[in-house]
Design an enzyme around this catalytic site. Structure first.
Site, PDB file in Angstrom:
ATOM      1  N   HIS A 193     -50.143 -39.932  -0.776  1.00  0.00           N
ATOM      2  CA  HIS A 193     -49.093 -39.047  -1.290  1.00  0.00           C
ATOM      3  C   HIS A 193     -48.034 -39.939  -1.953  1.00  0.00           C
ATOM      4  O   HIS A 193     -47.816 -41.067  -1.495  1.00  0.00           O
ATOM      5  CB  HIS A 193     -48.503 -38.316  -0.086  1.00  0.00           C
ATOM      6  CG  HIS A 193     -47.552 -37.207  -0.389  1.00  0.00           C
ATOM      7  ND1 HIS A 193     -46.256 -37.421  -0.797  1.00  0.00           N
ATOM      8  CD2 HIS A 193     -47.697 -35.862  -0.317  1.00  0.00           C
ATOM      9  CE1 HIS A 193     -45.646 -36.251  -0.953  1.00  0.00           C
ATOM     10  NE2 HIS A 193     -46.499 -35.292  -0.686  1.00  0.00           N
ATOM     11  N   ASP A 209     -49.162 -42.458   7.764  1.00  0.00           N
ATOM     12  CA  ASP A 209     -48.551 -41.215   7.294  1.00  0.00           C
ATOM     13  C   ASP A 209     -49.383 -40.077   7.878  1.00  0.00           C
ATOM     14  O   ASP A 209     -50.475 -39.777   7.391  1.00  0.00           O
ATOM     15  CB  ASP A 209     -48.569 -41.196   5.757  1.00  0.00           C
ATOM     16  CG  ASP A 209     -48.237 -39.826   5.185  1.00  0.00           C
ATOM     17  OD1 ASP A 209     -47.992 -38.895   5.958  1.00  0.00           O
ATOM     18  OD2 ASP A 209     -48.222 -39.712   3.938  1.00  0.00           O
ATOM     19  N   CYS A 229     -48.723 -34.118  -5.554  1.00  0.00           N
ATOM     20  CA  CYS A 229     -47.998 -35.372  -5.291  1.00  0.00           C
ATOM     21  C   CYS A 229     -48.951 -36.540  -5.089  1.00  0.00           C
ATOM     22  O   CYS A 229     -48.670 -37.458  -4.308  1.00  0.00           O
ATOM     23  CB  CYS A 229     -47.066 -35.275  -4.071  1.00  0.00           C
ATOM     24  SG  CYS A 229     -45.830 -34.005  -4.198  1.00  0.00           S
ATOM     25  N   LYS A 255     -44.787 -29.182   8.744  1.00  0.00           N
ATOM     26  CA  LYS A 255     -46.242 -29.114   8.595  1.00  0.00           C
ATOM     27  C   LYS A 255     -46.903 -28.759   9.933  1.00  0.00           C
ATOM     28  O   LYS A 255     -48.109 -28.574   9.990  1.00  0.00           O
ATOM     29  CB  LYS A 255     -46.771 -30.443   8.067  1.00  0.00           C
ATOM     30  CG  LYS A 255     -46.181 -30.816   6.706  1.00  0.00           C
ATOM     31  CD  LYS A 255     -47.203 -31.089   5.648  1.00  0.00           C
ATOM     32  CE  LYS A 255     -46.583 -31.209   4.291  1.00  0.00           C
ATOM     33  NZ  LYS A 255     -46.754 -32.536   3.690  1.00  0.00           N
ATOM     34  N   GLN A 309     -50.276 -34.868   7.411  1.00  0.00           N
ATOM     35  CA  GLN A 309     -51.327 -33.872   7.217  1.00  0.00           C
ATOM     36  C   GLN A 309     -52.279 -33.813   8.410  1.00  0.00           C
ATOM     37  O   GLN A 309     -53.232 -33.040   8.403  1.00  0.00           O
ATOM     38  CB  GLN A 309     -52.089 -34.230   5.940  1.00  0.00           C
ATOM     39  CG  GLN A 309     -52.669 -33.069   5.188  1.00  0.00           C
ATOM     40  CD  GLN A 309     -51.674 -32.018   4.814  1.00  0.00           C
ATOM     41  OE1 GLN A 309     -51.791 -30.884   5.260  1.00  0.00           O
ATOM     42  NE2 GLN A 309     -50.690 -32.353   4.007  1.00  0.00           N
TER      43      GLN A 309
HETATM   44  C1  LIG Z   1     -46.264 -33.409   3.027  1.00  0.00           C
HETATM   45  C2  LIG Z   1     -46.703 -34.807   3.023  1.00  0.00           C
HETATM   46  C3  LIG Z   1     -45.783 -35.846   2.867  1.00  0.00           C
HETATM   47  C4  LIG Z   1     -44.309 -35.608   2.644  1.00  0.00           C
HETATM   48  O1  LIG Z   1     -43.748 -34.916   3.714  1.00  0.00           O
HETATM   49  P1  LIG Z   1     -42.256 -34.333   3.594  1.00  0.00           P
HETATM   50  O2  LIG Z   1     -42.165 -33.386   4.731  1.00  0.00           O
HETATM   51  O3  LIG Z   1     -42.182 -33.644   2.260  1.00  0.00           O
HETATM   52  O4  LIG Z   1     -41.328 -35.477   3.693  1.00  0.00           O
HETATM   53  C5  LIG Z   1     -46.263 -37.137   2.899  1.00  0.00           C
HETATM   54  N1  LIG Z   1     -47.560 -37.388   3.082  1.00  0.00           N
HETATM   55  C6  LIG Z   1     -48.477 -36.430   3.238  1.00  0.00           C
HETATM   56  C7  LIG Z   1     -49.912 -36.787   3.455  1.00  0.00           C
HETATM   57  C8  LIG Z   1     -48.087 -35.096   3.196  1.00  0.00           C
HETATM   58  O5  LIG Z   1     -48.992 -34.125   3.344  1.00  0.00           O
END
Ligand SMILES: *Cc1c(COP(=O)(O)O)cnc(C)c1O
Length: 404
Positions: free
Chosen positions: A121, A198, A362, A224, A201
């Site tokens: 992302h 990260d 993104c 999320k 997801q």
């Molecule tokens: C949504 C997402 C982000 C960003 O998260 P925010 O809540 O917008 O800060 C980063 N990485 C992944 C894989 C995402 O799905």
């Protein structure tokens, strides 16, 4: 077995009509819907417990502080972190990554290397580019294969003693690929590099055990996980959080301020400058309770059945090409339809009540890999049903016939 119709009653928004049609919400990878217990929790906090935290001796402030710190312990237990003060509350995944990347930009020197992947992302790309600009470090990219999986042999070649940090997503928000992060973490540790995951997801789809993974940092966002927007988590190993320089500064994060010298508070407050999103943090804890009541294992297997069904039905449509066919996938499907613009498809099915995401999600480097400008993405949650997938397929067929 999950009682889906009962679960659906927990989410007020699922009763909403869109363009006169029942809402079919397949944009869960962008943000999840919120159960009533989470919405009520926000209200209840402002109605009954609102005060600033860690400041007052008065009872209400102590109550707010207790609720806030209980949420921290809840996250610690849920993600199996060793210590509660290794959980830092942030605005979300983006801020969590920025906090770490900014810290590393001050620790790195010219010639050091950072490894990310083609699957990231933008939130896990741009902060590292900036860290490289500031420090003179080099950014290295793990490529992906045609299925949208990281090529581990290439990762091994990129790793060296120069590697200081590896930053990888757990699950791709665009392709749904579940990455073999335990292996990635072990390989990095053999060379002394830190690893940031990260997890934005991943944490809504399955249980994450931080001590088992042994990662150095893990990031996620409450929204999320069916919690509120504007709040998230940074987990960091104590030794790393001690080592990283402060990110933002001001109230909350100090021990003593004089004009000659200011000393900083210990963990976790060192990284929590200013009044936090108190209601959001408490409601984040509620969303985790809610998920655990249903059970993440139940959620995972049910969502897999939705993924399999939707994949099978999509493949029956001859012009559809699924982008991202990894062996291990979360309930996210990206696809394109021959000769049709994703935006046109998204707009037509929206008229029929179906919420999909279109565009590059993104993740422009993934689009570049497949040489496309964007995809249509359907991402599922445990409150979705096969009946909704049927409605989606029907709407998609209608869009295709209108556009061809
Ligand atoms: C949504 C997402 C982000 C960003 O998260 P925010 O809540 O917008 O800060 C980063 N990485 C992944 C894989 C995402 O799905």
């Amino acid at each position: 077995m999950l009682n889906i119709s009962k679960i659906r009653e927990d989410f007020p928004i699922l009763q909403v009509k869109i363009n006169g049609k029942p809402l079919v919400y397949f944009d869960n990878a962008s943000t999840g819907q919120k159960p009533e217990v989470v919405i009520d929790c926000l209200n209840d906090y402002y109605q009954n417990s609102n005060a600033n935290v860690h400041r007052g001796v008065h009872s209400l402030s102590q109550e707010a502080t207790n609720l806030f710190e209980e949420a921290r312990v809840k996250l610690q237990e849920h993600f199996n972190a060793k210590q509660a003060h290794e959980i830092i509350f942030t605005r979300g995944t983006t801020e969590s990554i920025n906090l770490v990347a900014n810290g590393f930009s001050q620790l790195l020197k010219k010639g050091d290397e950072i490894i990310i992947s083609q699957l990231e992302h933008h939130s896990n790309i741009v902060p590292w580019q900036i860290a490289c600009e500031k420090s003179g470090a080099l950014l290295k990219i793990i490529p992906i294969n045609e299925r949208g999986e990281l090529i581990l042999d290439d990762y091994k070649k990129l790793l060296s003693k120069k590697t200081k940090i590896v930053a990888i997503n757990h699950v791709s928000n665009t392709l749904g690929t579940i990455n073999p992060i335990k292996k990635i973490i072990d390989l990095a540790h053999e060379l002394g590099a830190a690893v940031l995951i990260d997890g934005a997801q991943a944490t809504s789809h399955f249980k994450v055990d931080i001590q088992d993974l042994d990662c150095d940092f893990y990031c996620t966002s409450a929204h999320k996980m069916y919690g509120p927007t504007g709040v998230g988590m940074l987990y960091g190993k104590e030794k790393w959080l001690e080592k990283l320089p402060v990110y933002q500064s001001g109230g909350e994060m100090i021990k003593e301020v004089t004009f000659e010298k200011t000393t900083y508070a210990g963990l976790p407050f060192k990284f929590e400058a200013g009044t936090p999103n108190i209601a959001g943090v408490i409601a984040f804890g509620k969303s985790i309770d809610y998920l655990n009541n249903i059970g993440l294992e139940n959620i995972h297997s049910y969502e897999n059945s939705l993924l399999d069904y939707a994949t099978q039905e999509l493949l029956k449509i001859s012009d559809v090409r699924i982008i991202g066919t990894a062996n291990h996938k979360a309930a996210v499907i990206s696809f394109i339809v021959n000769g049709m613009h994703p935006l046109d498809i998204g707009s037509i099915v929206d008229k029929l009540g179906i919420a999909l995401r279109t565009g590059n999600h993104c993740t422009q480097p993934i689009m570049k890999h497949y040489n496309i400008s964007g995809t249509v993405r359907a991402s599922f949650a445990f409150y979705n049903t096969k009946k909704e997938i049927d409605l989606f397929i029907k709407a998609l067929q209608k869009a295709i016939s209108m556009l061809s």
